[in-house]
Scaffold this motif. Sequence first.
Motif, PDB file in Angstrom:
ATOM      1  N   SER A 110       0.797  -1.224   0.000  1.00 32.76           N
ATOM      2  CA  SER A 110       0.000   0.000   0.000  1.00 32.76           C
ATOM      3  C   SER A 110       0.834   1.281   0.000  1.00 32.76           C
ATOM      4  O   SER A 110       0.298   2.377   0.012  1.00 32.76           O
ATOM      5  N   VAL A 111       2.161   1.143  -0.079  1.00 39.16           N
ATOM      6  CA  VAL A 111       3.018   2.315  -0.263  1.00 39.16           C
ATOM      7  C   VAL A 111       2.795   2.874  -1.662  1.00 39.16           C
ATOM      8  O   VAL A 111       2.579   2.134  -2.607  1.00 39.16           O
ATOM      9  N   SER A 112       2.808   4.192  -1.780  1.00 37.90           N
ATOM     10  CA  SER A 112       2.609   4.844  -3.063  1.00 37.90           C
ATOM     11  C   SER A 112       3.937   5.405  -3.570  1.00 37.90           C
ATOM     12  O   SER A 112       4.693   5.999  -2.813  1.00 37.90           O
ATOM     13  N   SER A 141       1.850   7.494 -10.986  1.00 36.33           N
ATOM     14  CA  SER A 141       1.941   6.967  -9.635  1.00 36.33           C
ATOM     15  C   SER A 141       1.513   5.500  -9.632  1.00 36.33           C
ATOM     16  O   SER A 141       0.712   5.077 -10.469  1.00 36.33           O
ATOM     17  N   VAL A 157       0.726   2.078  -6.790  1.00 34.77           N
ATOM     18  CA  VAL A 157       0.601   1.633  -5.403  1.00 34.77           C
ATOM     19  C   VAL A 157       1.135   0.203  -5.348  1.00 34.77           C
ATOM     20  O   VAL A 157       0.865  -0.603  -6.236  1.00 34.77           O
ATOM     21  N   GLN A 191       0.731  -3.083  -4.443  1.00 36.34           N
ATOM     22  CA  GLN A 191      -0.433  -3.855  -4.014  1.00 36.34           C
ATOM     23  C   GLN A 191      -0.033  -5.014  -3.119  1.00 36.34           C
ATOM     24  O   GLN A 191      -0.622  -5.241  -2.083  1.00 36.34           O
ATOM     25  N   ARG A 217      -0.042  -1.399  -8.908  1.00 35.91           N
ATOM     26  CA  ARG A 217      -1.291  -0.949  -9.498  1.00 35.91           C
ATOM     27  C   ARG A 217      -1.192   0.546  -9.797  1.00 35.91           C
ATOM     28  O   ARG A 217      -0.700   1.313  -8.991  1.00 35.91           O
TER      29      ARG A 217
END
Lengths: 264, 634
Positions: free
Chosen positions: B335-337, B348, B350, B352, B382
């Motif tokens: 969940s890090v972007s 960008s 993410v 997943q 993602r």
Amino acid sequence: MTPMDALESQSIYIFREAFAKVKNLAMLWSLGKDSNVMIHLARKAFFGTVPFPALHVDTGRKFQEMYDFRDQYAKEWRLNFLRETCPPLEEMDETLPPAARSAARKTAGLRLAIQKHGFEALFAGIRRDEEATRAKERVFSPRGLAGRWDFRDQPPEFWDQYKTEFPKGTHLRIHPILHWTETDIWEYTLRESIPVIPLYFARDGKRYRSLGDHDITFPMESEAATVEEIIAELRDTKTAERAGRAMDHEEEGGFERLRADGYL
Amino acid sequence: MTKRPPSAPRPPLPIVIVGHVDHGKSTVIGRLLFETNSLPEGKAESVRATSEKRGMPFEWAFVLDALQAERDQGITIDTTQIRFQTKARRYILIDAPGHVEFLKNMITGAAQAKAALLVMDAEEGARDQTRQHAFLLHLMGLETIAVIINKMDRVGYQERRFQELRDSIGRTLHEMNLKVSGVIPVSAREGENIAAPSAHMAWHRGETLTALLDSLPDAPSQSEKPLRFPIQDIYKFDERRIIAGRIESGRLKEGDRLLFSPSNKSAVVSSLESWPPREGRGFSAEAGEAVGVMLDRQLFLERGELASHQSDPPFLSDIFRARIFWLGRHPLTPSVSLVMKRATSEFSVVLQSVERVIDAASLEEVSGERVSRNQVADIILRAPSLQALDSFGENGLMGRFVLLDGRDIAGGGVVSLDGYADQRPILEARMRDVSRVSHKVSPRERELRARHRGGVLWLTGLSGSGKSTLAFALEKTLFDLGYGVYVLDGDNIRHGLSEDLGFSVEDRSENIRRVAEAASLFADAGFVALVSFISPMRSDRARARGIIPNFHEVHVSADLETCEARDPKGLYKRARGGEIEDFTGVSADYEVPEGAELVLDTGVEGVEDSLRRLVEYVEGRFRLVPEGVSDYEI
């Protein structure tokens, strides 16, 4: 594609990346063979226009032939020409060896120009094969507030992805011909019929291989009077290109010190 | 502008020297330059003086280590390049540091190489960075690697030691799928077997180092691959509007029709522009060339769009798998972007999920979902919108990318699209010019008549988790409560709406799109549609959520063990037996929902409990409360 086309294409790619990603650019025009090739490549990259200023950081101690060349081609190439005068020798670090101290004027002039015009990045025509610390350069090389080069911790740079965003106050040196060699420069100059200052050609058995201030630059023995003859001469020589540039050779690590401080 | 004339020189081969710290990389280069007479005048003398000053024997590495700190500490900090040539061709030697803390510099150097020399100490054998460098080289797409067993003088030039090391490093590299172009014994310090055969190693009937280098192939051309032309910029310096960029692969000529992705627009190349201007027409260009293109019509295009021919376009997807190496200061967790840069596009992503973390030095798998500095990992990324992608295996230049953490380049990786569906057909379907007509009955009127809203409950979960059981039970209960309700079940849809589809990744994805569209019509009509579908891919479910206005994802979450034990249709047994390919949970992934509105653990709770929670959920969110009573929250 020939190997020369590949060199050209890579440089054009670098110019276009910089133009797309960085605002307020300028190109350092030292009037020498490398920066003339660099201008030619920029004109190719942008289809005849050079869309940023060409900056001459003037020590006032160049050869007259260099000034004549500058005045002629700034007009002919329709450059947005800027000139910055370097501060006097007395203001430079006294602990530097004499030639390095003289060369430091250029670094100081460069800083003045950056401040005055707010440039975020400068194109510089250095090459890896010229000198050992330049061989370690990145294509997009960040400089701190005072223009210092932190060579101990350079950003990773691979797959033609360049780091283009920096905190305020950092500026960039962008090196579009870092991957070229001295011979490449001359072969390209020949192929593209790029004009050069006549000091590079032998007169009375001597020619300049690298041009700088007249008091700290020395000619080498040579009979090469045309670009073709220079290329032939380079094929056989084992002398370093910058052998005639005094500030490179005064003491071990001296040139590294100059460069860390912001010299080209 | 295209072909190399027969007299043109061979391109120089950039070759990186890698290996564990102190195994002699810089010494190999120094000696190679000396033996091939490539050192500039006075260099050997100045190295001798520098060595004496530091009280050392002649140190070849000083030829390259340019920085004072490098000479003082006797280590290589940053990568450097130096030229030399043999009779056969020119070389660019790239020296890369061995210390693990300078890995970013090693990668910076190695990324510019088309071949590699792995230097290994004959006494020490393979060490951490020996394996790590080899592994990273392969990940970066370097195919040609030759091995130098250095310091043979320290092991008495023994043939047996050489053979032992040659066999073991050969096995290691083979496991990494690296092709080895040769293994040779040398002593760089003594100059043995560098440019001339060694008298101490007469048993080695192979090549010298220079002969080995000359035998390495030139870098392959990218011109025969499908066209990939990423837009770098759009110029309007004069009356011309020029699309500028570099052709990464394939060829392009005037008159070609180009397809731009991900926008999916198309136009014809009216001219290839250049400066100085050229006379004539019919120009073409190939991989590696920086070009400027004018189009036959004005399209709104931006930097980052990728041009191809229509016959061989890139894949469109918003989800893909990647193998990355991570150089960032902060570890990566799900969940890090991050920002991804691929050719000229930048978007960008993410993180997943992390599928596998590999310690590049030991090559062992590390447990957990945390990718630390200098580790390699297989991850799923993602993007918020469709991106034009190529697998690294198909196109080495387009399938690689870097990741930014803040402003810094903090990692690199390569794309794998195995198992993902190309979403271009869906995009095309949506772009078709269809105008909608409006109903004379409003949605509000429908709701008031039905006394409930229309919408969709999307039940996702493994085969055997109880989706269909629950869906049909819920349908009955809701019907009895007065709802307009209907179940769209996987098996039933397959018999009608999707009878033309098979079970390929693309077909499954299309099947789900149809179900989503059909469910959306039910919802419009005022019904509560219950969709019961395994729908294992997050991307497919996310798309359904985009299509359907009042969408509720319900994860029916019995675990694999429970589902397999139940196996109501005997499918797991057949899948395990190899009868069914790509069976979710067995031979294909199930991507667990991240933002499901309702989770029913049917492995633990009984059908009655799950059903009660579902009914409560629907009553709470779909039932219209009579006038005068405050409305429910959504």
